[in-house]
Design an enzyme around this catalytic site. Structure first.
Site, PDB file in Angstrom:
ATOM      1  N   GLU A 295       0.832  -1.092  -0.106  1.00  0.00           N
ATOM      2  CA  GLU A 295      -0.008   0.115  -0.117  1.00  0.00           C
ATOM      3  C   GLU A 295       0.797   1.210   0.207  1.00  0.00           C
ATOM      4  O   GLU A 295       0.269   2.315  -0.348  1.00  0.00           O
ATOM      5  CB  GLU A 295      -1.014  -0.101   1.310  1.00  0.00           C
ATOM      6  CG  GLU A 295      -0.175  -0.117   2.623  1.00  0.00           C
ATOM      7  CD  GLU A 295      -1.258  -0.397   3.624  1.00  0.00           C
ATOM      8  OE1 GLU A 295      -2.515  -0.402   3.486  1.00  0.00           O
ATOM      9  OE2 GLU A 295      -0.694  -0.571   4.871  1.00  0.00           O
ATOM     10  N   ILE A 365       2.760  -2.697  18.147  1.00  0.00           N
ATOM     11  CA  ILE A 365       2.870  -2.008  19.453  1.00  0.00           C
ATOM     12  C   ILE A 365       3.210  -2.853  20.570  1.00  0.00           C
ATOM     13  O   ILE A 365       4.161  -2.612  21.389  1.00  0.00           O
ATOM     14  CB  ILE A 365       1.727  -0.987  20.191  1.00  0.00           C
ATOM     15  CG1 ILE A 365       1.593   0.195  19.174  1.00  0.00           C
ATOM     16  CG2 ILE A 365       1.715  -0.768  21.284  1.00  0.00           C
ATOM     17  CD1 ILE A 365       0.186   0.998  19.326  1.00  0.00           C
TER      18      ILE A 365
END
Length: 505
Positions: A295, A365
């Protein structure tokens, strides 16, 4: 060539106006779809003019806010300017601007974070309500009124088709040779009229090079000459190189086992320094004739194209440093033959991703010991950016990989925890986790073996004993032993950080 010379359609040339005049066409309460995906191809003049008008309205005691839709993140002249002006009531589908992030986390902006492949069909289905205005940056306007895309495609096709009114920014900073790089597919439809996406290879072209646009919908055109602004990449550090090295060794093993060839499969890479290090690691690898179906095209992918290691790259946008952007512009004729820009509903389409068999590599994360991934929230409740396209690729990839250093905040946070504080990617979708400590191949492993593998291979030495202690006690005291967990303790690490500034005991 002047900007006006780029507007070949006489009917549209008569609609040239100032940014202030165009901004005045947007009213309080409007929903506005703007171009932009990363710091590429986003309108730059109108958002700043609109922000000024909204600040003036607020100073006069008037309420003025808009709903803002984009492809993904944008640049400071758009998200930053509007957030600073307190102009945004509702935002989708992705944000990385720090001012806007703080307002979201203070509850001042309603933010809908969703899979990027879902945006266009959900807009067509009407789930988000009416789209009042589209503001699209383009490279030029052709005689028939069709639009030459700029450096991102994103949701532009959908915004142009669905909006009541269209405002264009024709930006002379973009090279006219951009024409021909885009592949805009108009064959998508809603059920029950959907048909297969006719793409068999990452570099297939299945659409046209321009956007269709009804000239009667265009209410204003702004002429600009303003550069894209992407955040620069820091130099690749030793930790990122180590993570990349573990992943390279794993891919070599997959070739040795006959599950891949040295051509690998189409690569998807998330944005960030670790992801860029992985791409850099491919330069000196035995892999060749690579393809990308991703992307965002980053610096590392440009290096692979330059070296000949990569044959072609399909994307919806660029995310280049200033140096790489300069190289792109200087060698655009070369890159136009190697790079294809598509609407994000195609670049992120689950059907195509599954068919091509991509290798997805995304940041995280945190991960828990069973392989669930949190890629969006800090300490359960503070949004960082958003899920972006990582879910589109993770669930449908041939190999789904997540990469991260094993610690953060100078060691006060472990990225391997007993339980993630927010789940974006469930354990069933996650195959590979990599930190600088090592790689955990989770394919085929039941939960207890996943836990043992992740703790052993991926956890930082300063947190590994804590994880082992927790897991040993969970195996003895859990309510069930399929996925041994202690609910009273599993999020205690996050609470400890919130209260003391460290996950350490």
């Amino acid at each position: 060539m002047s900007t006006s010379d780029r507007i070949k359609n006489n009917q549209l040339r008569s609609k040239i106006m100032s940014a202030d005049d165009a901004a005045s066409l947007i009213k309080s309460g409007d929903t506005v779809g703007m171009s932009g995906f990363t710091g590429s191809g986003y309108p730059k003049a109108l958002p700043q003019a609109l922000a000024g008008q909204i600040e003036a309205a607020h100073d006069a005691g008037e309420q003025f806010k808009i709903g803002l839709w984009t492809g993904a993140s944008t640049g400071p002249e758009l998200d930053g300017a509007l957030a600073k002006a307190d102009a945004i009531q509702y935002r989708l589908p992705y944000n990385s601007d720090p001012i806007e992030r703080e307002k979201i986390n203070r509850g001042e902006v309603d933010y809908f974070d969703l899979h990027l492949s879902h945006v266009a069909p959900m807009v067509w289905e009407g789930f988000f309500g009416n789209l009042d205005v589209a503001v699209i940056e383009v490279t030029g306007v052709k005689e028939d009124g069709s639009l030459i895309p700029a450096t991102s495609i994103g949701n532009n096709k959908t915004w142009i088709d669905c909006a009541d009114k269209v405002i264009l920014e024709v930006n002379r900073w973009h090279d006219v040779r951009m024409e021909g790089m885009a592949d805009i597919y108009y064959g998508t439809a809603l059920p029950p009229n959907r048909v297969p996406i006719p793409m068999m290879h990452a570099d297939d072209r299945i659409g046209q090079s321009t956007f269709r646009c009804d000239p009667h919908k265009v209410v204003g055109i702004i002429e600009t000459d303003l550069p894209d602004k992407n955040a620069p990449f820091p130099p690749i550090d030793d930790m990122s190189r180590t993570i990349a090295g573990h992943l390279m060794e794993f891919l070599k093993w997959e070739v040795k086992k006959g599950r891949l060839t040295n051509k690998l499969l189409p690569l998807q890479s998330g944005v960030g320094n670790v992801a860029n290090a992985v791409l850099d690691g491919l330069l000196d690898s035995p892999f060749h004739d690579l393809m990308a179906y991703t992307e965002v095209i980053q610096d590392g992918m440009m290096d692979l194209l330059d070296s000949g290691k990569m044959l072609a790259a399909s994307s919806t946008a660029f995310g280049l440093s200033d140096t790489a952007a300069k190289r792109f512009r200087e060698n655009l004729d070369f890159y136009r033959e190697k790079i294809i820009l598509r609407p994000q509903e195609i670049s992120n389409h689950p059907e195509v991703i599954r068919r091509l068999g991509t290798i997805s590599m995304n940041g995280m994360i945190e991960a828990d010991i069973f392989g669930n991934i949190n890629s969006t929230h800090v300490m359960a409740s503070r949004i960082m950016n958003g899920i972006g396209g990582s879910g589109d690729f993770t669930r449908n990839a041939y190999l789904s990989c997540f990469v991260s250093p094993s610690i953060a905040k100078r060691g006060d946070i472990s990225t391997i925890v007993p339980q993630v504080s927010h789940v974006d990617h469930i354990t069933q979708d996650v195959m590979i986790i990599v930190t600088e400590q090592g790689l955990a191949d989770l394919r085929g492993l039941p939960p207890k073996q996943r836990a043992e593998t992740i703790i052993k291979n991926c956890a930082h030495p300063s947190y590994r004993p804590m994880l082992e202690d927790y897991y040993d006690r969970a195996k003895k005291n859990a309510f069930g032993l399929h996925s041994p967990a202690l609910p009273s303790e599993s999020l205690a690490w996050h609470q400890r950080f919130i209260e003391s500034g460290s996950m350490r005991k």
